[in-house]
Design a protein around this motif. Structure first.
Motif, PDB file in Angstrom:
ATOM      1  N   GLU A 223       0.827  -1.206   0.000  1.00 59.83           N
ATOM      2  CA  GLU A 223       0.000   0.000   0.000  1.00 59.83           C
ATOM      3  C   GLU A 223       0.862   1.257   0.000  1.00 59.83           C
ATOM      4  O   GLU A 223       0.597   2.200  -0.749  1.00 59.83           O
ATOM      5  CB  GLU A 223      -0.911   0.002   1.226  1.00 59.83           C
ATOM      6  CG  GLU A 223      -1.779   1.246   1.340  1.00 59.83           C
ATOM      7  CD  GLU A 223      -2.599   1.267   2.611  1.00 59.83           C
ATOM      8  OE1 GLU A 223      -3.292   2.270   2.852  1.00 59.83           O
ATOM      9  OE2 GLU A 223      -2.547   0.290   3.374  1.00 59.83           O
ATOM     10  N   GLN A 224       1.923   1.255   0.820  1.00 61.88           N
ATOM     11  CA  GLN A 224       2.777   2.425   0.896  1.00 61.88           C
ATOM     12  C   GLN A 224       3.516   2.644  -0.419  1.00 61.88           C
ATOM     13  O   GLN A 224       3.631   3.773  -0.907  1.00 61.88           O
ATOM     14  CB  GLN A 224       3.789   2.272   2.039  1.00 61.88           C
ATOM     15  CG  GLN A 224       4.608   3.528   2.301  1.00 61.88           C
ATOM     16  CD  GLN A 224       3.733   4.729   2.617  1.00 61.88           C
ATOM     17  OE1 GLN A 224       2.877   4.663   3.501  1.00 61.88           O
ATOM     18  NE2 GLN A 224       3.931   5.827   1.907  1.00 61.88           N
ATOM     19  N   THR A 225       4.009   1.547  -1.007  1.00 60.36           N
ATOM     20  CA  THR A 225       4.688   1.655  -2.298  1.00 60.36           C
ATOM     21  C   THR A 225       3.745   2.199  -3.363  1.00 60.36           C
ATOM     22  O   THR A 225       4.108   3.056  -4.172  1.00 60.36           O
ATOM     23  CB  THR A 225       5.219   0.277  -2.738  1.00 60.36           C
ATOM     24  OG1 THR A 225       6.154  -0.198  -1.761  1.00 60.36           O
ATOM     25  CG2 THR A 225       5.906   0.368  -4.099  1.00 60.36           C
ATOM     26  N   ALA A 226       2.510   1.693  -3.346  1.00 60.35           N
ATOM     27  CA  ALA A 226       1.515   2.140  -4.323  1.00 60.35           C
ATOM     28  C   ALA A 226       1.176   3.616  -4.121  1.00 60.35           C
ATOM     29  O   ALA A 226       1.029   4.373  -5.085  1.00 60.35           O
ATOM     30  CB  ALA A 226       0.256   1.290  -4.211  1.00 60.35           C
ATOM     31  N   LYS A 227       1.056   4.030  -2.858  1.00 59.45           N
ATOM     32  CA  LYS A 227       0.748   5.437  -2.573  1.00 59.45           C
ATOM     33  C   LYS A 227       1.893   6.338  -3.024  1.00 59.45           C
ATOM     34  O   LYS A 227       1.665   7.398  -3.601  1.00 59.45           O
ATOM     35  CB  LYS A 227       0.478   5.622  -1.075  1.00 59.45           C
ATOM     36  CG  LYS A 227      -0.859   5.075  -0.613  1.00 59.45           C
ATOM     37  CD  LYS A 227      -1.052   5.257   0.886  1.00 59.45           C
ATOM     38  CE  LYS A 227      -1.200   6.705   1.272  1.00 59.45           C
ATOM     39  NZ  LYS A 227      -1.503   6.886   2.709  1.00 59.45           N
ATOM     40  N   ASP A 228       3.130   5.887  -2.756  1.00 49.26           N
ATOM     41  CA  ASP A 228       4.290   6.674  -3.179  1.00 49.26           C
ATOM     42  C   ASP A 228       4.313   6.811  -4.692  1.00 49.26           C
ATOM     43  O   ASP A 228       4.553   7.897  -5.236  1.00 49.26           O
ATOM     44  CB  ASP A 228       5.585   6.010  -2.699  1.00 49.26           C
ATOM     45  CG  ASP A 228       5.761   6.110  -1.192  1.00 49.26           C
ATOM     46  OD1 ASP A 228       5.072   6.950  -0.572  1.00 49.26           O
ATOM     47  OD2 ASP A 228       6.579   5.353  -0.636  1.00 49.26           O
ATOM     48  N   GLN A 229       4.060   5.700  -5.367  1.00 44.52           N
ATOM     49  CA  GLN A 229       4.090   5.718  -6.827  1.00 44.52           C
ATOM     50  C   GLN A 229       2.979   6.595  -7.375  1.00 44.52           C
ATOM     51  O   GLN A 229       3.179   7.373  -8.314  1.00 44.52           O
ATOM     52  CB  GLN A 229       3.932   4.286  -7.359  1.00 44.52           C
ATOM     53  CG  GLN A 229       4.045   4.170  -8.866  1.00 44.52           C
ATOM     54  CD  GLN A 229       4.014   2.727  -9.337  1.00 44.52           C
ATOM     55  OE1 GLN A 229       4.601   1.862  -8.693  1.00 44.52           O
ATOM     56  NE2 GLN A 229       3.323   2.475 -10.421  1.00 44.52           N
ATOM     57  N   ALA A 230       1.785   6.477  -6.784  1.00 45.98           N
ATOM     58  CA  ALA A 230       0.656   7.291  -7.238  1.00 45.98           C
ATOM     59  C   ALA A 230       0.924   8.774  -6.991  1.00 45.98           C
ATOM     60  O   ALA A 230       0.585   9.626  -7.814  1.00 45.98           O
ATOM     61  CB  ALA A 230      -0.624   6.864  -6.520  1.00 45.98           C
ATOM     62  N   THR A 231       1.554   9.071  -5.859  1.00 50.39           N
ATOM     63  CA  THR A 231       1.866  10.461  -5.525  1.00 50.39           C
ATOM     64  C   THR A 231       2.885  11.032  -6.508  1.00 50.39           C
ATOM     65  O   THR A 231       2.727  12.154  -7.001  1.00 50.39           O
ATOM     66  CB  THR A 231       2.412  10.558  -4.095  1.00 50.39           C
ATOM     67  OG1 THR A 231       1.475   9.968  -3.186  1.00 50.39           O
ATOM     68  CG2 THR A 231       2.647  12.015  -3.707  1.00 50.39           C
ATOM     69  N   ASP A 232       3.922  10.255  -6.795  1.00 54.81           N
ATOM     70  CA  ASP A 232       4.926  10.704  -7.762  1.00 54.81           C
ATOM     71  C   ASP A 232       4.293  10.956  -9.123  1.00 54.81           C
ATOM     72  O   ASP A 232       4.581  11.954  -9.793  1.00 54.81           O
ATOM     73  CB  ASP A 232       6.037   9.661  -7.893  1.00 54.81           C
ATOM     74  CG  ASP A 232       6.902   9.573  -6.643  1.00 54.81           C
ATOM     75  OD1 ASP A 232       6.777  10.464  -5.783  1.00 54.81           O
ATOM     76  OD2 ASP A 232       7.690   8.624  -6.531  1.00 54.81           O
ATOM     77  N   ASN A 233       3.433  10.033  -9.547  1.00 57.72           N
ATOM     78  CA  ASN A 233       2.753  10.211 -10.827  1.00 57.72           C
ATOM     79  C   ASN A 233       1.887  11.463 -10.838  1.00 57.72           C
ATOM     80  O   ASN A 233       1.832  12.197 -11.824  1.00 57.72           O
ATOM     81  CB  ASN A 233       1.881   8.991 -11.140  1.00 57.72           C
ATOM     82  CG  ASN A 233       2.627   7.944 -11.938  1.00 57.72           C
ATOM     83  OD1 ASN A 233       3.050   8.181 -13.054  1.00 57.72           O
ATOM     84  ND2 ASN A 233       2.791   6.779 -11.352  1.00 57.72           N
ATOM     85  N   ALA A 234       1.198  11.696  -9.730  1.00 56.35           N
ATOM     86  CA  ALA A 234       0.326  12.872  -9.638  1.00 56.35           C
ATOM     87  C   ALA A 234       1.140  14.156  -9.721  1.00 56.35           C
ATOM     88  O   ALA A 234       0.743  15.122 -10.375  1.00 56.35           O
ATOM     89  CB  ALA A 234      -0.469  12.833  -8.333  1.00 56.35           C
ATOM     90  N   ILE A 235       2.295  14.168  -9.052  1.00 57.55           N
ATOM     91  CA  ILE A 235       3.157  15.347  -9.084  1.00 57.55           C
ATOM     92  C   ILE A 235       3.679  15.593 -10.494  1.00 57.55           C
ATOM     93  O   ILE A 235       3.611  16.711 -11.015  1.00 57.55           O
ATOM     94  CB  ILE A 235       4.327  15.176  -8.096  1.00 57.55           C
ATOM     95  CG1 ILE A 235       3.809  15.244  -6.654  1.00 57.55           C
ATOM     96  CG2 ILE A 235       5.396  16.239  -8.329  1.00 57.55           C
ATOM     97  CD1 ILE A 235       4.854  14.925  -5.607  1.00 57.55           C
TER      98      ILE A 235
END
Length: 538
Positions: A386-398
């Motif tokens: 979940e944390q990895t996915a959130k980090d990846q999603a956050t990076d993509n959003a940025i």
């Protein structure tokens, strides 16, 4: 280019890493909703070893810096080969980070180049009646070599000697391998013949200038990241426990009743359009499926209400029902389409499951003695996911927001380079997953296939370039630094990977790649520290 609003922009970015198991049907199953787009920067940021995984040519996948060349020849040769007179260079900016250099070469320089050419011909030409290396009268030499040959050689000499001087005005800005003389050779021949001087134009791509709109807007990003409930660690752990529990059960044939939730059915599915004239009805090929294994516990992964429409169907029965595809359905050509589905139930099974207690804990997860222990370990695992996915999603959003905030003219050479790198990576992936015939590989490697990719993926390629330019600009603006020890460590790890896979590598190129990956990571970390990020579970 669209102008960005002056207010701080908000990006809504949806993330759902859930994968739908492959099946024969592609219509009534919901399409998998994965990350909309992942920049090569993100594919690399976790580890430069992952980014620098051995591949034939070790080409760069991202570029936050651009190699610039002052001239097609070396700087030393340009400095040594002085001209007898100055050339005149007029620089004219052109769209998409291009510059036109209009070069005027005076007669004195042209004459000097002519003399050099004659001298060189004198050394090499074997003129009948004259000993090799001896002086030959100029008129006889020209008659032997040919006026056109001398003229062409002189123009080539002029270009070779003057181009490095002409390029000095864009030194440090010109992108490698982007220099092109746009004046046609016959036109240069005509000018030289009539005026004994030379004029020519050079087109060169230069490093793009990034303009932010609003200026400095990256410093206070507001990001909203939507996380699908399926990535929730608790939900994912429960699903995994259920999956493992089901794997221990046996499928028994249902004989006395119809389909219920929890059953597994083998279905043949077909569908036709509903028309006022029934004879005009057409089959929907993408909805046809033979022997589709339908687990009713996955009912939320198929068409809405599909499960309700077939509940109660018995083995050997057929059921037909009308269906209207939702307006929100991801396949646009099916939205709102009225269809008639026919479902044949070939087999019907129920699961005979062992009781979920401590006695089967070790079978569910090796080494566990209790179900509670199983749950704890699974939850811990999916918390990391979940944390990895959130980090990846956050990076993509940025990154998605960054490319919308920058205005930049993208040079054609940079677009083509990035596009070819993406296509090359895609082709390597296809080769890894699929055994291609020589004919297939030849077609996929052809200029036609590459150009079609560049055209079809223009928006995606442009977005990636803008993201990388934005990241590189932020790195410089905020004076971010990558520690030397970090670079050395990752370079060593990357080279170890290349050696382990018995792949050739260029150590300097590897260092450059590692440096760029680490710089990109530093920028993303800095942006997350300074951004207002909100997570929404949907």
């Amino acid at each position: 280019m669209e102008a960005c609003c002056t207010a701080t922009p908000q990006t809504f970015f949806r993330f759902n890493p859930a994968q739908i198991p492959a099946s024969p049907s592609s219509v009534f199953l919901k399409p998998s909703r994965n990350i909309q787009h992942q920049s090569p920067l993100l594919a690399a940021r976790a580890s430069s070893r992952q980014f620098l995984h051995p591949r034939p040519d070790c080409r760069k996948t991202i570029s936050t810096r651009f190699a610039a060349s002052a001239a097609p020849t070396t700087a030393d040769s340009a400095a040594i080969d002085k001209l007898p007179a100055d050339i005149q260079v007029t620089e004219t900016p052109e769209p998409n980070s291009r510059v036109r250099l209009s070069v005027e070469v005076p007669a004195l320089v042209c004459d000097d180049c002519y003399k050099r050419v004659i001298s060189e011909f004198m050394k090499q030409a074997k003129v009948p009646g004259f000993r090799p290396g001896k002086n030959v009268p100029e008129n006889i030499l020209i008659s032997y070599v040919g006026k056109d040959a001398v003229k062409k050689a002189t123009i080539e000499s002029i270009l070779k000697r003057t181009l490095p001087h002409a390029m000095s005005s864009v030194s440090g800005r010109a992108l490698e391998d982007s220099v092109r003389i746009s004046t046609k050779f016959p036109e240069m021949e005509s000018t030289y013949s009539s005026m004994k001087s030379l004029r020519y134009d050079v087109i060169v791509d230069v490093a793009p200038e990034v303009k932010w709109n609003p200026e400095g807007g990256y410093k206070n990003l507001k990001i909203v990241v939507e996380i699908d409930k399926e990535i929730d660690a608790q939900t994912a752990a429960e699903h995994e426990l259920r999956r493992r529990h089901k794997a221990l059960g046996a499928l028994r044939i249902v004989t006395e009743r119809g389909l219920e939730v929890g059953d597994v059915a083998i279905l043949d599915i077909s569908a036709t359009t509903i028309e006022q004239d029934e004879s005009a009805a057409q089959a929907i090929p993408s909805a046809e499926s033979k022997g589709f294994q339908f687990d009713t516990e996955d009912g939320d992964k198929v068409l809405p209400d599909f499960l309700n429409s077939i509940t109660g169907i018995k083995r050997g029965e057929s059921k037909s029902f009308p269906y209207v595809f939702p307006d929100s359905w991801e396949q646009e050509n099916l939205r709102g389409l009225r269809a008639q589905f026919t479902v044949d139930c070939k087999e019907l099974f129920y699961r005979d499951l062992p009781e979920l207690n401590d006695s089967i804990a070790d079978k569910i997860l090796s080494g566990c003695s209790t179900i509670e222990q199983v749950k704890e370990i699974l939850l811990e695992k999916f918390l990391e996911v979940e944390q990895t996915a959130k980090d990846q999603a956050t990076d993509n959003a940025i990154l998605d927001q960054l490319h919308r905030m920058v205005e930049v003219g993208i040079p054609p050479s940079l677009f083509e380079e990035q596009g070819r790198q993406l296509y090359g990576a895609q082709l390597l992936q296809i080769q890894a997953n699929t055994k291609l015939s020589e004919q297939q590989l030849a077609y996929l490697s052809s200029p036609k296939a590459v150009n079609e990719f560049l055209q079809n993926q223009r928006e995606n390629i442009t977005s990636i370039i803008k993201q990388n330019l934005a990241v590189g600009d932020i790195y410089k603006r905020e004076n971010l630094q990558v520690l030397t020890d970090e670079v050395v460590k990752e370079v060593e790890n990357s080279i170890t990977e290349f050696k382990r896979h018995d792949q050739e590598y260029d150590e300097e190129r590897v260092k450059g790649q590692v440096q760029e990956v680490l710089e990109g990571s530093k920028v993303l970390e800095w942006l997350k520290e300074h951004a207002a990020i909100q997570y929404i579970t949907k």
